[in-house]
Motif scaffolding. Structure first.
Motif, short mmCIF file in Angstrom:
data_model
loop_
_atom_site.label_atom_id
_atom_site.label_comp_id
_atom_site.label_asym_id
_atom_site.label_seq_id
_atom_site.Cartn_x
_atom_site.Cartn_y
_atom_site.Cartn_z
N ASP A 1 0.89 -1.23 -0.04
CA ASP A 1 0.16 0.18 -0.08
C ASP A 1 0.90 1.40 -0.06
O ASP A 1 0.36 2.22 -0.77
CB ASP A 1 -1.13 -0.08 1.25
CG ASP A 1 -2.03 -1.13 1.12
OD1 ASP A 1 -2.15 -1.55 0.01
OD2 ASP A 1 -2.51 -1.64 2.05
N ALA A 2 1.73 1.26 0.86
CA ALA A 2 2.81 2.58 0.79
C ALA A 2 2.21 3.81 1.27
O ALA A 2 2.35 4.74 0.54
CB ALA A 2 3.62 2.34 -0.46
N ASP A 3 1.42 3.65 2.07
CA ASP A 3 0.53 4.83 2.60
C ASP A 3 1.30 5.93 2.80
O ASP A 3 1.02 7.23 2.72
CB ASP A 3 -0.28 4.36 3.87
CG ASP A 3 -1.27 3.62 3.56
OD1 ASP A 3 -1.68 3.33 2.39
OD2 ASP A 3 -1.90 2.92 4.77
N CYS A 4 2.50 5.94 3.29
CA CYS A 4 3.28 7.26 3.61
C CYS A 4 4.26 7.82 2.45
O CYS A 4 4.92 8.66 2.39
CB CYS A 4 4.39 6.93 4.76
SG CYS A 4 5.68 5.94 4.40
N GLY A 5 4.06 6.86 1.38
CA GLY A 5 5.13 7.33 0.15
C GLY A 5 6.42 7.23 0.27
O GLY A 5 7.24 7.55 -0.52
N SER B 1 8.34 7.30 3.21
CA SER B 1 9.10 7.99 4.12
C SER B 1 9.46 7.12 5.43
O SER B 1 9.56 7.83 6.59
CB SER B 1 8.57 9.24 4.38
OG SER B 1 7.08 9.25 4.97
N MET B 2 9.27 6.02 5.40
CA MET B 2 9.43 4.89 6.73
C MET B 2 8.61 5.27 7.55
O MET B 2 9.18 5.35 8.96
CB MET B 2 10.88 5.14 6.92
CG MET B 2 11.26 3.75 7.62
SD MET B 2 13.37 3.60 7.48
CE MET B 2 13.86 4.91 8.37
N ALA B 3 7.29 5.65 7.50
CA ALA B 3 6.40 6.21 8.54
C ALA B 3 5.07 5.19 8.55
O ALA B 3 3.99 5.64 9.23
CB ALA B 3 6.26 7.74 8.41
N CYS B 4 4.89 4.37 8.02
CA CYS B 4 3.58 3.33 7.93
C CYS B 4 3.60 1.93 7.90
O CYS B 4 2.89 1.31 8.56
CB CYS B 4 2.86 3.75 6.58
SG CYS B 4 3.55 3.14 5.18
N ALA B 5 4.86 1.54 7.41
CA ALA B 5 5.06 0.00 7.40
C ALA B 5 4.00 -0.71 6.43
O ALA B 5 3.94 -1.96 6.47
CB ALA B 5 4.95 -0.66 8.65
#
Ligand code: FES
Length: 106
Positions: A37-41, A43-47
């Motif tokens: 999904d890569a919700d944070c694009g 930036s290593m903020a979502c997992a």
């Protein structure tokens, strides 16, 4: 271009040529691979880009930074082969890399 194989939890797999310099996550997103999904694009903020790296590849990858380890603790069912695919930058050395996708992303 480097071949990366993504395997869904149901064993359906996708072998994709990904441009060097992109992340393994970006290769999945740009090619509509489900399960990242890569919700944070990136930036290593979502997992939600969590993958399980095939054992034979795991030790060939650059080591995790502290922040990646912390974020993986919040991923869905991490194991010792877990990585954040947004932190894996595609290069010739990764040709043939295989990653498995979790049953679901958090
Ligand atoms: S895309 Fe959010 S941590 Fe990788």
């Amino acid at each position: 271009m480097t071949k990366i194989t993504y395997i869904e939890n149901n064993e359906k797999n996708y072998t994709i040529e990904v441009a060097n310099g992109l992340s393994v996550m970006e290769g999945a997103i740009q090619n509509n691979v489900p399960g990242i999904d890569a919700d944070c694009g990136g930036s290593m903020a979502c997992a939600t880009c969590h993958v399980y790296v095939k054992e034979e590849w795991f030790n060939k990858l650059p080591k995790k930074e502290d922040g990646e380890e912390d974020m993986l603790d919040m991923a869905y069912e991490p194991n010792k082969f877990s990585r954040l695919s947004c932190q894996l930058i595609v290069s010739d050395e990764l040709d043939g890399l295989t990653v498995k996708l979790p049953i679901k992303q958090a």
